[in-house]
Design a protein around this motif. Structure first.
Motif, PDB file in Angstrom:
ATOM      1  N   LEU A  75     -16.281   3.449  -1.208  1.00 14.43           N
ATOM      2  CA  LEU A  75     -15.284   3.591  -0.147  1.00 14.43           C
ATOM      3  C   LEU A  75     -14.788   5.030  -0.092  1.00 14.43           C
ATOM      4  CD1 LEU A  75     -12.950   0.469  -0.526  1.00 14.43           C
ATOM      5  CD2 LEU A  75     -14.548   0.933   1.342  1.00 14.43           C
ATOM      6  N   PRO A  76     -14.449   5.523   1.078  1.00 10.83           N
ATOM      7  CA  PRO A  76     -13.753   6.807   1.152  1.00 10.83           C
ATOM      8  C   PRO A  76     -12.416   6.724   0.431  1.00 10.83           C
ATOM      9  CG  PRO A  76     -14.549   6.128   3.326  1.00 10.83           C
ATOM     10  CD  PRO A  76     -14.710   4.949   2.413  1.00 10.83           C
ATOM     11  N   CYS A  77     -11.991   7.846  -0.115  1.00 12.81           N
ATOM     12  CA  CYS A  77     -10.703   7.886  -0.806  1.00 12.81           C
ATOM     13  C   CYS A  77      -9.573   7.469   0.119  1.00 12.81           C
ATOM     14  CB  CYS A  77     -10.460   9.295  -1.348  1.00 12.81           C
ATOM     15  SG  CYS A  77      -8.885   9.521  -2.194  1.00 12.81           S
ATOM     16  N   VAL A  78      -9.651   7.841   1.378  1.00 13.62           N
ATOM     17  CA  VAL A  78      -8.565   7.532   2.306  1.00 13.62           C
ATOM     18  C   VAL A  78      -8.434   6.024   2.524  1.00 13.62           C
ATOM     19  CG1 VAL A  78      -9.977   7.783   4.406  1.00 13.62           C
ATOM     20  CG2 VAL A  78      -7.506   8.232   4.493  1.00 13.62           C
ATOM     21  N   ILE A  79      -9.548   5.297   2.507  1.00 20.76           N
ATOM     22  CA  ILE A  79      -9.491   3.834   2.632  1.00 20.76           C
ATOM     23  C   ILE A  79      -8.998   3.221   1.327  1.00 20.76           C
ATOM     24  CG2 ILE A  79     -10.806   1.741   3.080  1.00 20.76           C
ATOM     25  CD1 ILE A  79     -10.391   3.499   5.534  1.00 20.76           C
ATOM     26  N   GLU A  80      -9.472   3.738   0.211  1.00 21.01           N
ATOM     27  CA  GLU A  80      -8.985   3.275  -1.088  1.00 21.01           C
ATOM     28  C   GLU A  80      -7.474   3.440  -1.186  1.00 21.01           C
ATOM     29  OE1 GLU A  80      -9.967   4.187  -5.800  1.00 21.01           O
ATOM     30  OE2 GLU A  80     -10.027   5.807  -4.332  1.00 21.01           O
ATOM     31  N   MET A  81      -6.966   4.579  -0.756  1.00 20.58           N
ATOM     32  CA  MET A  81      -5.532   4.841  -0.812  1.00 20.58           C
ATOM     33  C   MET A  81      -4.772   3.880   0.107  1.00 20.58           C
ATOM     34  SD  MET A  81      -3.444   7.173  -2.318  1.00 20.58           S
ATOM     35  CE  MET A  81      -4.279   8.741  -2.479  1.00 20.58           C
ATOM     36  N   ALA A  82      -5.288   3.676   1.294  1.00 23.44           N
ATOM     37  CA  ALA A  82      -4.639   2.758   2.230  1.00 23.44           C
ATOM     38  C   ALA A  82      -4.609   1.340   1.673  1.00 23.44           C
ATOM     39  CB  ALA A  82      -5.361   2.791   3.576  1.00 23.44           C
ATOM     40  N   ALA A  83      -5.703   0.921   1.056  1.00 21.61           N
ATOM     41  CA  ALA A  83      -5.765  -0.428   0.486  1.00 21.61           C
ATOM     42  C   ALA A  83      -4.777  -0.580  -0.660  1.00 21.61           C
ATOM     43  CB  ALA A  83      -7.185  -0.727   0.020  1.00 21.61           C
ATOM     44  N   ASN A  84      -4.664   0.443  -1.488  1.00 18.19           N
ATOM     45  CA  ASN A  84      -3.735   0.368  -2.622  1.00 18.19           C
ATOM     46  C   ASN A  84      -2.272   0.407  -2.188  1.00 18.19           C
ATOM     47  OD1 ASN A  84      -5.269   0.025  -5.014  1.00 18.19           O
ATOM     48  ND2 ASN A  84      -5.992   2.137  -4.870  1.00 18.19           N
ATOM     49  N   SER A  85      -2.010   0.835  -0.974  1.00 23.76           N
ATOM     50  CA  SER A  85      -0.618   0.861  -0.516  1.00 23.76           C
ATOM     51  C   SER A  85      -0.016  -0.539  -0.492  1.00 23.76           C
ATOM     52  CB  SER A  85      -0.529   1.510   0.875  1.00 23.76           C
ATOM     53  OG  SER A  85      -1.098   0.681   1.875  1.00 23.76           O
ATOM     54  N   PHE A  86      -0.823  -1.548  -0.223  1.00 22.14           N
ATOM     55  CA  PHE A  86      -0.305  -2.921  -0.197  1.00 22.14           C
ATOM     56  C   PHE A  86       0.191  -3.340  -1.584  1.00 22.14           C
ATOM     57  CE2 PHE A  86      -3.450  -3.012   3.331  1.00 22.14           C
ATOM     58  CZ  PHE A  86      -2.578  -3.301   4.375  1.00 22.14           C
ATOM     59  N   PHE A  87      -0.556  -2.979  -2.622  1.00 19.80           N
ATOM     60  CA  PHE A  87      -0.160  -3.357  -3.979  1.00 19.80           C
ATOM     61  C   PHE A  87       1.094  -2.597  -4.413  1.00 19.80           C
ATOM     62  CE2 PHE A  87      -4.801  -3.939  -3.806  1.00 19.80           C
ATOM     63  CZ  PHE A  87      -4.856  -5.308  -4.037  1.00 19.80           C
ATOM     64  N   ALA A  88       1.171  -1.316  -4.068  1.00 21.28           N
ATOM     65  CA  ALA A  88       2.346  -0.530  -4.434  1.00 21.28           C
ATOM     66  C   ALA A  88       3.598  -1.077  -3.761  1.00 21.28           C
ATOM     67  CB  ALA A  88       2.131   0.931  -4.045  1.00 21.28           C
ATOM     68  N   LYS A  89       3.464  -1.516  -2.542  1.00 22.68           N
ATOM     69  CA  LYS A  89       4.607  -2.060  -1.804  1.00 22.68           C
ATOM     70  C   LYS A  89       5.020  -3.432  -2.331  1.00 22.68           C
ATOM     71  CE  LYS A  89       5.899  -3.407   2.923  1.00 22.68           C
ATOM     72  NZ  LYS A  89       5.619  -4.854   2.932  1.00 22.68           N
ATOM     73  N   ALA A  90       4.062  -4.249  -2.715  1.00 24.29           N
ATOM     74  CA  ALA A  90       4.367  -5.625  -3.121  1.00 24.29           C
ATOM     75  C   ALA A  90       4.843  -5.728  -4.568  1.00 24.29           C
ATOM     76  CB  ALA A  90       3.138  -6.512  -2.915  1.00 24.29           C
ATOM     77  N   GLY A  91       4.356  -4.829  -5.446  1.00 21.81           N
ATOM     78  CA  GLY A  91       4.740  -4.929  -6.854  1.00 21.81           C
ATOM     79  C   GLY A  91       4.227  -3.736  -7.632  1.00 21.81           C
ATOM     80  N   ILE A  92       4.903  -2.617  -7.503  1.00 23.78           N
ATOM     81  CA  ILE A  92       4.390  -1.384  -8.090  1.00 23.78           C
ATOM     82  C   ILE A  92       4.395  -1.430  -9.615  1.00 23.78           C
ATOM     83  CG2 ILE A  92       6.589  -0.111  -8.233  1.00 23.78           C
ATOM     84  CD1 ILE A  92       4.959   2.318  -7.078  1.00 23.78           C
ATOM     85  N   GLY A  93       5.255  -2.237 -10.199  1.00 29.87           N
ATOM     86  CA  GLY A  93       5.341  -2.286 -11.656  1.00 29.87           C
ATOM     87  C   GLY A  93       4.451  -3.339 -12.277  1.00 29.87           C
ATOM     88  N   LEU A  94       3.311  -3.614 -11.677  1.00 33.33           N
ATOM     89  CA  LEU A  94       2.416  -4.652 -12.180  1.00 33.33           C
ATOM     90  C   LEU A  94       1.041  -4.059 -12.470  1.00 33.33           C
ATOM     91  CD1 LEU A  94       3.285  -7.498  -9.634  1.00 33.33           C
ATOM     92  CD2 LEU A  94       4.031  -7.361 -12.002  1.00 33.33           C
ATOM     93  N   GLY A  95       0.618  -4.090 -13.702  1.00 34.45           N
ATOM     94  CA  GLY A  95      -0.762  -3.772 -14.025  1.00 34.45           C
ATOM     95  C   GLY A  95      -1.034  -2.343 -14.428  1.00 34.45           C
ATOM     96  N   GLY A  96      -0.491  -1.368 -13.712  1.00 37.53           N
ATOM     97  CA  GLY A  96      -0.760   0.025 -14.036  1.00 37.53           C
ATOM     98  C   GLY A  96      -2.207   0.437 -13.818  1.00 37.53           C
ATOM     99  N   HIS A  97      -2.827  -0.088 -12.771  1.00 39.28           N
ATOM    100  CA  HIS A  97      -4.247   0.157 -12.554  1.00 39.28           C
ATOM    101  C   HIS A  97      -4.545   1.600 -12.156  1.00 39.28           C
ATOM    102  CE1 HIS A  97      -3.380  -4.171 -11.738  1.00 39.28           C
ATOM    103  NE2 HIS A  97      -4.335  -4.298 -12.627  1.00 39.28           N
ATOM    104  N   MET A  98      -3.572   2.287 -11.587  1.00 40.76           N
ATOM    105  CA  MET A  98      -3.766   3.691 -11.213  1.00 40.76           C
ATOM    106  C   MET A  98      -4.187   4.511 -12.419  1.00 40.76           C
ATOM    107  SD  MET A  98      -0.857   6.417 -10.039  1.00 40.76           S
ATOM    108  CE  MET A  98      -0.194   6.519 -11.717  1.00 40.76           C
TER     109      MET A  98
END
Length: 606
Positions: A101-124
């Motif tokens: 995936l392009p980085c820009v799509i990856e970033m957009a997709a990860n925005s949903f997780f950051a908004k819903a529960g940023i303190g979960l998992g630490g996958h970044m």
């Protein structure tokens, strides 16, 4: 379709034109439809797994039983769902299990997780750790560690700070000494024994994955047994929690990495934040104390390698700050539409027999909502723009890649710091819109503020970003980066000026850009760094506001004014130009004059 999803579609397609990336060989298998499918999947997982676990993770803090750090079961379920989605390897090659995936799509997709529960998992941290190894590690290190992180078998950390050093990495004391006569010939890289203490390690101990791959900064003693002073003595090591063989399978041996304690945080509580002891002898391995680590890159190259991960992390931190602000904005908007209070100003406005009106009809509430909208939607556009530059750097032609790399280097301090300050302010305004209710745990906005307060601190504090910007970025290569950014901004000004409704904003941005240039020259006019950098943070604030004004003007050129969403974007842009951009006058005044108030104040005056 959610408001965030609609906004992402606009930014990705109408503004950034990401569909054009599918003409490049790396992304040729993709289309607008495949991008949409990724966003749909991530939005669903975030809604179903992350959002329900967010409050639980906040109130049920990680706890240590002497052997293991325990997290709520809902945190594990959210983490497992993220791993199963394939997002850890979203941008990786197909043969690594990635989606290319392009980085820009990856970033957009990860925005949903950051908004819903940023303190979960630490996958970044895990993906950043693996990406660093892919860039600087050996083939064996990539296969044994990075590939396992992309699959989700292993998670990763970054271990920089120490109790006595904090952000001053040149003062770290962790030692790394060769582990025996055969240490240089280990297939996983030169093998060392590490001894020292690391602090503020996110996800340093947990049971969410089979193993934890610590990337640790340490110093190799010189021939005299003393540590080399300063940053040039710092090297980087892979220190796994559990030792592995050359296939990435666990050997059953625990490495000498011990949890010294958990930090009890204001927010971001779903990710355990730890103090780790390396080589204290709690888990002696292979008959000796000292944590086993494998050198990454060359001795003394530690900071250069680590900043590959740090710069990536800084953009991700900016996105996280944006999405916490976005969550607060949406919550306060919903509250304002449903909360009746007060009556219209004017004749009959104080008549108690008349019905109350929703608070969104009050001008001051609209002001607070517009401010939030300008911060969070502008911040989201900035982060996606930076991600688009990453794609250009990696897949564009030679000149485009070079230009993108230079521009990204200039924008990284802003991408990290600006949302960390102003999307936190958005969270504060969201509390204010809720009134007294916002100060209680009955509504989520207080948690969003607590979670977001971390972002001005980690991955380089506000002050460090300011010193980087004014002390290095704007003056590097004779100001080449600043000139490149100015050219981009001027290009937007030229395109916007013929539009009657955007002409005033274009004129204001041109004047603001001139102010930045003049302040930069004035700050460095004496050539004395102490004088130039004393007001680096006001400079950072002004610079960031000019960048965001540029982003808003550029976005406005792609807006359809015939739609309510388009009118909303134009209103947010107008708000930013009229209410926010004028702030730069005061910030830049102290920079231009090299004001010495803060520099010369004495400690006993306090």
């Amino acid at each position: 379709m959610s408001g965030l999803r609609q906004n992402l579609d606009f930014l990705l397609h109408d503004w950034l034109g990401v569909a054009s990336l599918t003409t490049r060989p790396r992304f040729a298998d993709h289309s607008r439809e495949t991008f949409a499918a990724v966003l749909d999947t991530c939005e669903r997982i975030a809604r179903e797994k992350f959002a329900p676990a967010n409050r639980t993770a906040d109130v049920q803090e990680p706890h240590f039983d002497g052997e293991c750090v325990h997290l709520p079961e809902s945190t594990r379920a959210a983490s497992d769902a993220y791993v199963a989605s394939g997002m850890l390897a979203a941008a990786q090659d197909y043969d690594l299990g990635g989606m290319q995936l392009p980085c820009v799509i990856e970033m957009a997709a990860n925005s949903f997780f950051a908004k819903a529960g940023i303190g979960l998992g630490g996958h970044m941290l895990t993906s950043g750790n693996a990406n660093l190894l892919m860039a600087h590690g050996t083939e064996a290190q990539c296969r044994v560690f990075a590939h396992q992180e992309f699959s989700g078998r292993f998670f990763g950390t970054m271990c920089l700070s120490e109790p006595q050093a904090g952000s001053s990495l040149s003062d770290i004391l962790t030692r790394a000494e060769p582990d025996g006569d055969d240490s240089a010939s280990d297939p996983l890289g030169p093998r060392f024994r590490l001894r020292g203490h690391k602090m503020w390690i996110s996800n340093g101990e947990h049971e969410l994955a089979e193993n934890i791959v610590h990337l640790v900064l340490a110093k190799i003693p010189g021939p005299d047994g003393k540590l080399v002073p300063g940053a040039r003595g710092i090297s980087l090591f892979i220190v796994p929690k559990r030792l592995v063989d050359l296939d990435g399978d666990l050997t059953g041996e625990r490495n000498d990495v011990a949890l010294a304690g958990l930090n009890h945080k204001l927010g971001y509580r779903g990710i355990p934040n730890t103090l780790l002891n390396f080589g204290e002898g709690k888990y002696p391995v292979r008959g000796a104390a000292g944590a086993i680590g494998y050198l990454v890159g060359k001795p003394g190259d530690g900071l250069r390698c680590m900043f590959h991960m740090m710069n990536e992390a800084r953009i991700a931190v900016g996105l996280g700050a944006v999405m916490l602000g976005y969550a607060g904005y949406e919550a306060s908007l919903d509250y304002a539409r449903g909360r009746p209070q007060g009556r219209p100003i004017g004749p009959g406005g104080k008549d108690p027999s008349q019905p109350q009106i929703p608070i969104i009809r009050h001008a001051d509430v609209k002001r607070m909502l517009l401010a939030q909208k300008s911060y969070v939607e502008g911040g989201l556009a900035l982060e996606l723009y930076c991600a688009r530059l990453v794609d250009e750097q990696h897949t564009g032609d030679a000149q485009a890649a070079k230009d993108a790399a230079l521009l990204l280097e200039m924008l990284t301090p802003i991408a990290k710091s600006w949302p960390s300050e102003w999307c936190l302010e958005a969270n504060s305004l969201a509390i204010q819109v809720h009134g007294g209710y916002g100060y209680t745990r009955d509504y989520p906005v207080e948690q969003y503020w607590r979670d977001n307060r971390l972002n001005m601190i980690h991955e380089g504090t506000h002050g460090i970003q300011a010193l980087d910007l004014l002390g290095r970025k704007v003056v590097m290569d004779g100001g080449a980066g600043l000139l490149a950014l100015a050219q981009r901004i001027n290009g937007t000004i030229e395109r916007a000026s013929p539009h009657a409704d955007l002409h005033p904003q274009a004129t204001a941005l041109a004047a603001a850009l001139q102010q930045i240039g003049a302040a930069t020259k004035a700050a460095w006019s004496t050539g004395v760094p102490e004088e130039a950098l004393a007001n680096a943070v006001p400079y950072l604030q002004a610079f960031g506001h000019v960048v965001l004004a540029w982003i808003w003007l550029d976005v406005a050129l792609s807006v359809d004014p015939a739609t309510p969403a388009g009118q909303g974007r134009l209103a947010a842009g107008r708000y930013f130009f009229r209410h926010e951009l004028p702030r730069i006058d005061a910030w830049l005044a102290v920079v231009r004059t090299r004001d010495d108030t803060c520099r010369t104040v004495q400690d006993d005056w306090f």
